[in-house]
Motif scaffolding. Structure first.
Motif, PDB file in Angstrom:
ATOM      1  N   PRO A  85      74.879  69.503  99.287  1.00  0.00           N
ATOM      2  CA  PRO A  85      74.384  70.113  98.036  1.00  0.00           C
ATOM      3  C   PRO A  85      75.305  71.228  97.544  1.00  0.00           C
ATOM      4  O   PRO A  85      74.877  72.357  97.285  1.00  0.00           O
ATOM      5  CB  PRO A  85      73.011  70.648  98.440  1.00  0.00           C
ATOM      6  N   VAL A  86      76.607  70.910  97.426  1.00  0.00           N
ATOM      7  CA  VAL A  86      77.603  71.901  97.035  1.00  0.00           C
ATOM      8  C   VAL A  86      78.372  71.389  95.817  1.00  0.00           C
ATOM      9  O   VAL A  86      78.786  70.232  95.783  1.00  0.00           O
ATOM     10  CB  VAL A  86      78.590  72.183  98.188  1.00  0.00           C
ATOM     11  N   ARG A  87      78.548  72.246  94.833  1.00  0.00           N
ATOM     12  CA  ARG A  87      79.356  71.917  93.663  1.00  0.00           C
ATOM     13  C   ARG A  87      80.400  73.014  93.455  1.00  0.00           C
ATOM     14  O   ARG A  87      80.107  74.201  93.620  1.00  0.00           O
ATOM     15  CB  ARG A  87      78.491  71.814  92.402  1.00  0.00           C
ATOM     16  N   LEU A  88      81.603  72.603  93.086  1.00  0.00           N
ATOM     17  CA  LEU A  88      82.663  73.535  92.710  1.00  0.00           C
ATOM     18  C   LEU A  88      82.822  73.468  91.196  1.00  0.00           C
ATOM     19  O   LEU A  88      83.021  72.396  90.628  1.00  0.00           O
ATOM     20  CB  LEU A  88      83.979  73.160  93.394  1.00  0.00           C
ATOM     21  N   LEU A  89      82.727  74.629  90.543  1.00  0.00           N
ATOM     22  CA  LEU A  89      82.893  74.715  89.108  1.00  0.00           C
ATOM     23  C   LEU A  89      84.171  75.496  88.817  1.00  0.00           C
ATOM     24  O   LEU A  89      84.335  76.647  89.279  1.00  0.00           O
ATOM     25  CB  LEU A  89      81.701  75.423  88.454  1.00  0.00           C
ATOM     26  N   ASP A  90      85.104  74.887  88.090  1.00  0.00           N
ATOM     27  CA  ASP A  90      86.337  75.571  87.732  1.00  0.00           C
ATOM     28  C   ASP A  90      86.764  75.135  86.331  1.00  0.00           C
ATOM     29  O   ASP A  90      86.001  74.463  85.622  1.00  0.00           O
ATOM     30  CB  ASP A  90      87.441  75.327  88.782  1.00  0.00           C
ATOM     31  N   ARG A  91      87.986  75.495  85.929  1.00  0.00           N
ATOM     32  CA  ARG A  91      88.449  75.195  84.573  1.00  0.00           C
ATOM     33  C   ARG A  91      88.554  73.684  84.312  1.00  0.00           C
ATOM     34  O   ARG A  91      88.535  73.243  83.159  1.00  0.00           O
ATOM     35  CB  ARG A  91      89.812  75.843  84.327  1.00  0.00           C
ATOM     36  N   ARG A  92      88.679  72.924  85.377  1.00  0.00           N
ATOM     37  CA  ARG A  92      88.819  71.467  85.206  1.00  0.00           C
ATOM     38  C   ARG A  92      87.481  70.765  85.121  1.00  0.00           C
ATOM     39  O   ARG A  92      87.414  69.580  84.800  1.00  0.00           O
ATOM     40  CB  ARG A  92      89.635  70.890  86.373  1.00  0.00           C
TER      41      ARG A  92
END
Length: 349
Positions: free
Chosen positions: A264-271
């Motif tokens: 249950p992990v999400r990475l949010l970045d510029r892409r």
């Protein structure tokens, strides 16, 4: 009541090793006594993850050693029926990986052997023990989506198996091997039986799969006795991860089962937004494998009927055989017609 069920795993490939490790460490009331394999590397892996378990090169050697109450059959698909017959004759309770056999006649032979020996026979329909599918079944039975009209499924493995396994003589072919769970779920969730199947497929990615007479992608359409429809897609070349999704659409709503992440992990970045994916069946259904073996051990300890029987597997294999016949014939096949063809010894019209 048995305090401990002494059990051996027959065959420790990918699935057999998963079962062996679960029986050794996670299934209450089970005692993993032995495994069978003639492969030294697999034998070493089994000993390493299962606490130095005894390893026998053959099923004959395992049965001769004795000291067992039950077996978990995870051998090559084409060997399932013979293994069931041999173990039942030895008086052992039997859990067999799916499918029970590659023909209805061999299903009948295995079922009869268990019944004549007075032993239990349970088949590994693991998704029936997955929490998401169990909840979907509850919603449908409660009338939450009204009358079920359409079953839709996607099953995607990341990479094709070796051609030696994909050979339909060994595995039964893509539909019987990799679509089997979806065929069962369709019957279980709709509480209905398919009567007609139409399949299209091809070796669209891996020519080695085509060279042995199998396909790596296929779509199957089903018609059910009560009028409902099914659309099932199966792939051996799902490069983005192990994709398992099911949806049942009713006249008052729909229920969906599936997920696109392992943790249950999400990475949010510029892409954008990124997350992981499950890559194997044990990744996606790990707890369900424990739960199904627990159900098998519990039915032995308490002398209750197994929740999935040989007859359930036979009823699932029937539409798989019809769809496989359709794939090669290029036309829809009635299940009744498929059964008659098998009785005449005809695989393709």
């Amino acid at each position: 009541m048995l305090s401990k069920v002494r059990i051996a795993v027959v065959g420790v490939g990918r699935m057999g090793l998963t079962h062996a490790e679960n029986l050794a460490h996670r299934v209450r009331g089970a005692s993993l006594v032995a495994v069978t394999t003639s492969d030294e590397q697999r034998a070493a892996e089994a000993r390493a993850c299962c606490g130095g378990v005894a390893v026998y090169a053959t099923l004959d050697a395992l049965l001769a050693a004795g000291g067992l109450d039950a077996v978990c059959i995870s051998s090559s698909t084409s060997a399932h029926a013979d293994n069931v017959v041999q173990c039942a004759a030895a008086g052992l309770q039997v859990f067999s990986e799916k499918p029970l056999a590659l023909t209805l006649a061999d299903c009948d032979r295995a079922i009869a052997a268990a019944e004549q020996a007075g032993v239990k026979l349970m088949i590994g329909h693991v998704r029936q023990f997955d929490a998401g599918h169990v909840e979907a079944k509850r919603y449908i039975e409660a009338g939450a989506i009204g009358k079920p009209l359409v079953f839709r499924a996607i099953s995607g493995d990341v990479d094709p198996p070796p051609p030696s396994f994909a050979d339909p003589v060994v595995s039964g072919g893509l539909i019987l091997d990799a679509m089997y769970h979806d065929l069962y779920l369709a019957r279980w969730l709709l509480a209905d039986e398919p009567v007609r199947a139409y399949a299209e497929g091809g070796a669209l990615v891996d020519p080695a799969i085509g060279a042995v007479g199998d396909v790596d992608n296929a779509v199957v359409t089903l018609r059910f006795a009560g009028g409902a429809l099914g659309t099932l897609y199966v792939s051996r070349t799902c490069r983005y991860g192990h994709d398992l999704r099911v949806e049942v659409i009713g006249d008052e709503g729909a229920v969906q089962v599936g997920r696109f992440r392992q943790t249950p992990v999400r990475l949010l970045d510029r892409r954008g937004v990124h997350h992981d994916m499950p890559w194997t069946t044990p990744d996606r259904l790990g707890e369900a494998f424990v739960t199904e073996l627990q159900a098998f051990v519990d039915c032995l300890r308490h002398d209750t009927p197994p929740p999935v029987t040989g007859h359930d597997s036979r009823a699932t294999i029937a539409p798989g055989l019809a769809a496989t016949q359709s794939l090669h014939a290029g036309r829809p096949v009635e299940l009744q017609e498929s059964r008659k063809s098998e009785n005449r010894g005809i695989s393709d019209p």
